[in-house]
Scaffold this motif. Structure first.
Motif, PDB file in Angstrom:
ATOM      1  N   THR A 174       0.783  -1.246   0.000  1.00  0.00           N
ATOM      2  CA  THR A 174       0.000   0.000   0.000  1.00  0.00           C
ATOM      3  C   THR A 174       0.808   1.285   0.000  1.00  0.00           C
ATOM      4  N   GLU A 175       2.054   1.266   0.419  1.00  0.00           N
ATOM      5  CA  GLU A 175       2.803   2.506   0.602  1.00  0.00           C
ATOM      6  C   GLU A 175       3.524   2.944  -0.664  1.00  0.00           C
ATOM      7  N   GLU A 176       3.495   4.241  -0.923  1.00  0.00           N
ATOM      8  CA  GLU A 176       4.286   4.837  -1.995  1.00  0.00           C
ATOM      9  C   GLU A 176       4.224   6.357  -1.865  1.00  0.00           C
ATOM     10  N   LEU A 177       5.202   7.012  -2.453  1.00  0.00           N
ATOM     11  CA  LEU A 177       5.204   8.472  -2.521  1.00  0.00           C
ATOM     12  C   LEU A 177       5.564   8.874  -3.951  1.00  0.00           C
ATOM     13  N   PRO A 178       4.619   8.706  -4.884  1.00  0.00           N
ATOM     14  CA  PRO A 178       4.888   9.122  -6.262  1.00  0.00           C
ATOM     15  C   PRO A 178       4.997  10.639  -6.356  1.00  0.00           C
ATOM     16  N   CYS A 179       5.752  11.103  -7.328  1.00  0.00           N
ATOM     17  CA  CYS A 179       5.951  12.539  -7.533  1.00  0.00           C
ATOM     18  C   CYS A 179       5.573  12.922  -8.954  1.00  0.00           C
ATOM     19  N   GLU A 180       5.031  14.119  -9.101  1.00  0.00           N
ATOM     20  CA  GLU A 180       4.810  14.722 -10.412  1.00  0.00           C
ATOM     21  C   GLU A 180       5.650  15.988 -10.476  1.00  0.00           C
ATOM     22  N   ASN A 181       6.492  16.075 -11.485  1.00  0.00           N
ATOM     23  CA  ASN A 181       7.387  17.219 -11.642  1.00  0.00           C
ATOM     24  C   ASN A 181       8.178  17.475 -10.353  1.00  0.00           C
ATOM     25  N   GLY A 182       8.624  16.377  -9.736  1.00  0.00           N
ATOM     26  CA  GLY A 182       9.468  16.480  -8.553  1.00  0.00           C
ATOM     27  C   GLY A 182       8.748  16.759  -7.258  1.00  0.00           C
ATOM     28  N   MET A 183       7.437  16.911  -7.300  1.00  0.00           N
ATOM     29  CA  MET A 183       6.654  17.224  -6.096  1.00  0.00           C
ATOM     30  C   MET A 183       5.806  16.003  -5.716  1.00  0.00           C
ATOM     31  N   PRO A 184       5.832  15.574  -4.446  1.00  0.00           N
ATOM     32  CA  PRO A 184       4.945  14.482  -4.043  1.00  0.00           C
ATOM     33  C   PRO A 184       3.499  14.805  -4.388  1.00  0.00           C
ATOM     34  N   VAL A 185       2.773  13.795  -4.888  1.00  0.00           N
ATOM     35  CA  VAL A 185       1.390  14.029  -5.314  1.00  0.00           C
ATOM     36  C   VAL A 185       0.437  14.071  -4.132  1.00  0.00           C
ATOM     37  N   THR A 186       0.882  13.624  -2.957  1.00  0.00           N
ATOM     38  CA  THR A 186       0.030  13.676  -1.784  1.00  0.00           C
ATOM     39  C   THR A 186       0.876  13.851  -0.530  1.00  0.00           C
ATOM     40  N   PHE A 187       0.268  14.466   0.468  1.00  0.00           N
ATOM     41  CA  PHE A 187       0.883  14.568   1.793  1.00  0.00           C
ATOM     42  C   PHE A 187      -0.049  13.981   2.851  1.00  0.00           C
ATOM     43  N   LYS A 188      -1.114  13.347   2.408  1.00  0.00           N
ATOM     44  CA  LYS A 188      -2.109  12.808   3.331  1.00  0.00           C
ATOM     45  C   LYS A 188      -1.670  11.438   3.838  1.00  0.00           C
TER      46      LYS A 188
END
Length: 879
Positions: A777-791
């Protein structure tokens, strides 16, 4: 508008700012610090729980202005009897590690038990669903609440073990205070005249800083200082291995990730500091970021970091003729395995406090994993001698590798220097996620062969990891991934290359497992594929290949001692075959993890035992307590040797003595600090054996410095290759139910010697919890170098209801280089987990999954977390 309410039986009156949370009001206005800030304003960690008119509320998401006339209760407001029962239950059951989440959970337990004095275990797990614990895996928390229910009903129950040496499950040091929220973390500390800090972070992953205008921020009433690169009197660039990370990015330099610091503000209170930071105007010339590690290492790619070429490191292992071995193999499998970026999500966000002392020194209170490294880097940043910085560890609320690098220590110290006043600077959860290094995403191409009977013949592997914008210890992570690429198996021919690449993504560095868990996922998948070709099951192919004393590890090191992998395999055999016979889908995986950094690094264990005038003994060491229980077991070593009671020892980590040992990493603190404490304690014991009373020894200092300098660098020719001092070993079994959900886990671990068995089991269950999140379940994908979520729920850390029962089997294969045979267990617990889960899922639905997290699986879909949402449905496109 003034608000009046009852807090813990007393009427209080406050004047909150518009939108101010009840959490901020309780902590900052009313000094109630049992409520902690782990995710404000998300309301998703439960650390800030308070009872409002008898109902549990996350106070970070509750407005203070709406609490007029209400009755609010925190842990401070419970009766003394209720507080003592609560502390007793959690300490006795070992239901805490770092302790940051526990006060909120303890208050939730009160609310539950007031309504239901005899809840089932499932009801307890459901009740604490809003609460996140990153350390324990929840099992012992459920034990603690069950015990608390029993004690509240007036039934007899066990009490904490207060005294004992090696092999005894002593109560956690200061556990009572941790449960009740009385032992302060850095954010709980205050000083007369305290200022509060805030940072300005980069808005882009790559851009040239054209101009920084701080005039509006400086003009805001209550602002005492605004710092930028030009205010740094010393070395602006720091780093653990390379000085490639600027404490502030200067004008005409590039920002390299969205966690870069451009400016820092000190003000009379935190809201003012944050308001001022928002007024700092930064003009950027946005540039195309380098976001793919494979693009980064291609010729012609833009250079990410001026301090180093884009290939941060290249680690290579060559043994035997791999081409010939593969050609002669009866079976060969190949494939690409990929792992994801992972956020540590320790519950306590980064915070530091810097306090100018009357003698001209600066006191730095830090939660870092290596406080002497913090001291060295801060001193260089300020351009002062190290001796002018007094550093003290404040045991932290979780780290898992994510607090090795500098976070806010340097900026906090600079603001204190500029203002001449104490400054505390803490990050929000979003800032924390943007700033500190993550677990590496690694792409791994494997080709593995075996003979007709399933004995491995060769491994060829190519690993490329995304290290992000700064080196951190990324090169060492890929070195470790390469060194562990063959797992705990005999492989005659090896060709492994691991490359760490700079990109403009968030930095990646140390995280529990440190590369070994990434390569384990791949090699365990290869073992399962080969087992199918040979016609044997997962247990048997591992039985035919696990290493023993005298065998050669991946790196070329001949294993001479403490190799318990076969014992762990035998320990799970019955459970594995019973589950298969019952028709269950079962997966199995083996793993190993170095204990001690090794690879040619000189390592230390240092201790000072100081006999104090009050009859206590200060126990100084250089490693960090971060929930793993280090201070508790160091006391146990001292007790075992001296025969003195545990209650007189006071463990401390500060710069009273020069005890720098580097980072608390590599599962080495027990191994090396334990040896140092044992050595110092033996000297004290010798004096006691001479008939000297402890009072007659007041003022004496018993010192021990242990150096380990016999390991060899990876790939370097040597008469005797010894890349690591020791290894932990494990075999884990994942059992699914009829729906493909994780039903239970069985884990057998060679721990050398279980110094504190309950803490040892707790560490392993907590690691399995982290490993299951990593797998599913865990991941920290990024778009343009920014994490897509902080929740927090989207990031995917499992909740109590998601966690399956875990059976832990401790195997003790004594390590002769460890104290009383002990070795590190902090990381090995999650090394084989993902491989075991992948094997079970393949057995269930025939799909061999090679990319983490395995969100498409029925096991993942059964979990309550990890569903990343944008404007619409869950972002499954990441897979």
């Amino acid at each position: 508008m003034a608000v009046e309410f009852e807090l813990n039986g007393e009427v209080v009156r406050i004047d909150p700012a518009p939108g101010e949370s009840l959490l901020d009001a309780l902590r900052e206005r009313l000094g109630t610090t049992s409520v902690k800030d782990g995710c404000s304003p998300q309301g998703q960690c439960g650390c800030c729980l308070a009872l409002v008119d008898g109902e549990p509320k996350v106070s970070c998401a509750t407005r203070a202005e709406g609490c007029g006339g209400k009755k609010i209760v925190t842990l401070e407001g419970l009766s003394e009897h209720e507080r003592e029962l609560t502390a007793r239950a959690f300490v006795t059951a070992h239901g805490l590690q770092c302790g940051f989440c526990i006060p909120g959970i303890a208050l939730r337990a009160k609310h539950l038990l007031d309504k239901n004095p005899s809840p089932t275990r499932a009801e307890i797990a459901k009740a604490i669903d809003v609460h996140l614990c990153r350390c324990t895996g929840y099992d012992k928390i459920l034990d603690a609440i069950e015990l608390l229910a029993k004690l509240r009903r007036g039934e007899d129950g066990p009490a904490p073990v207060a005294d004992g040496g090696v092999g005894v499950s002593n109560a956690r040091y200061r556990g009572h205070d941790l449960v009740l929220g009385q032992r302060p973390y850095v954010a709980d500390m205050t000083r007369e005249g305290l200022l509060h800090g805030a940072l300005v972070l980069s808005a882009h992953p790559r851009a040239r800083v054209v101009a920084i205008d701080t005039s509006k921020a400086r003009a805001l009433p209550g602002v005492r200082a605004v710092a930028t690169a030009g205010d740094v009197p010393g070395e602006r660039w720091y780093g653990l291995l390379y000085k490639d990370w600027p404490g502030f990015v200067a004008i005409d330099e590039e920002v390299r990730c969205v966690g870069d610091v451009v400016a820092a503000v000190a003000a009379d209170d935190e809201p003012t500091a944050r308001a001022a930071a928002a007024l700092v105007e930064v003009q950027y010339e946005v540039r195309e970021p380098v976001l793919d590690p494979f693009v980064s290492i291609d010729a012609g790619a833009p250079r990410v970091n001026p301090a180093h070429e884009n290939v941060l490191s290249r680690s290579s292992i060559q043994r035997g003729d791999v081409d010939a071995a593969l050609a002669a193999s009866a079976h060969v499998v190949s494939g690409t395995w990929k792992t994801q970026r992972i956020e540590h999500l320790f519950l306590e966000p980064e915070c530091a406090l810097a306090d100018p002392l009357p003698d001209g020194r600066l006191a730095l209170y830090t939660q870092g994993q290596g406080v002497f490294d913090d001291r060295r880097q801060v001193a260089a940043f300020l351009g002062v001698p190290e001796e002018s910085i007094y550093v003290e560890l404040v045991p932290n609320g979780g780290a898992f590798g994510g607090k090795e690098d500098m976070s806010v220590q340097a900026q906090t110290a600079l603001l204190a220097k500029l203002t001449g006043r104490p400054v505390k600077l803490r990050l929000t959860r979003e800032e924390s996620i943007r700033l500190h290094p993550k677990r590496h995403p690694i792409t791994m191409d494997y080709t593995v062969g075996c003979d007709a009977e399933g004995h491995l013949t060769a491994v060829r592997a190519r690993l490329v990891g995304d290290s992000g914008a700064y080196a951190s210890v990324g090169g060492k992570v890929l070195e470790r991934a390469a060194g562990h690429a063959c797992g705990p198996y005999r492989v005659p021919a090896v060709d492994v290359v691991g490359i760490a690449a700079y990109t403009n993504n968030p930095p990646c560095g140390a995280m529990r497992g440190f590369g070994a868990n990434q390569s384990s996922f791949a090699i365990e998948g290869c073992l399962d594929l080969l087992a199918e070709k040979v016609g044997v099951d997962g247990w048997e192919i591992r039985n035919r290949n696990v290493v023993a004393v005298g065998d050669v590890f991946s790196t070329g090191q001949v294993l001479e001692k403490s190799v318990g992998i076969r014992k762990t395999l035998e320990a799970v055999k019955d459970a594995y075959y019973a589950a298969k016979q019952a028709g269950k889908a079962v997966g199995i995986a083996c793993g190993l993890k170095n204990s001690g950094i090794g690879n040619g690094v000189e390592e230390w264990g240092k201790c000072r035992l100081v006999i104090e005038t009050d009859g206590t003994i200060s126990l100084y060491n250089g490693y960090t307590e971060m929930g793993q229980g280090l201070l508790t077991i160091l006391v146990q070593f001292a007790v075992e040797v001296t025969g003195l009671p545990a209650a007189i020892f006071r463990p401390k980590v500060d710069s009273t003595y020069a005890l720098g040992c580097g980072q608390t990493t590599g599962s080495r603190a027990t191994l090396f600090a334990g040896r140092a404490v044992t050595s110092a304690a033996e000297k004290l014991r010798a004096d006691l054996d001479q008939g000297l009373a402890l009072g007659a020894l007041t003022g004496r200092v018993y010192a021990a410095d242990i150096v380990i300098s016999d390991t060899t660098p990876l790939g370097k020719p040597a008469a005797k290759i010894k890349t690591h001092t020791s290894f932990g070993y494990a075999t884990q079994v994942c059992i699914l139910d009829a729906q493909g959900h994780v039903e239970r886990f069985v884990a057998a671990h060679d721990v050398g010697r279980a110094v504190n068995p309950a803490q040892c089991v707790g560490q392993i269950v907590g690691a399995i919890h982290m490993g299951l999140g990593y797998a599913l379940t865990e991941e920290l994908p990024c778009e343009n170098g920014m994490p897509v979520t902080f929740k927090l729920r989207e990031i995917g850390v499992l909740r109590a209801r998601d966690m399956p029962p875990c059976e832990v089997i401790l195997v003790e294969e004594a390590e002769p280089e460890g104290p009383f045979g002990a070795k590190g267990v902090g990381e090995i617990g999650l090394v084989p987990t993902a491989g075991a889960v992948a094997g079970a899922l393949a057995a269930f639905d025939g799909i061999r999954r090679r990319t983490l997290p395995m969100k498409d699986s029925p096991a993942a879909k059964a979990m309550s977390v990890g569903k990343i949402r944008g404007d619409g449905p869950a972002r499954e496109r990441w897979h």
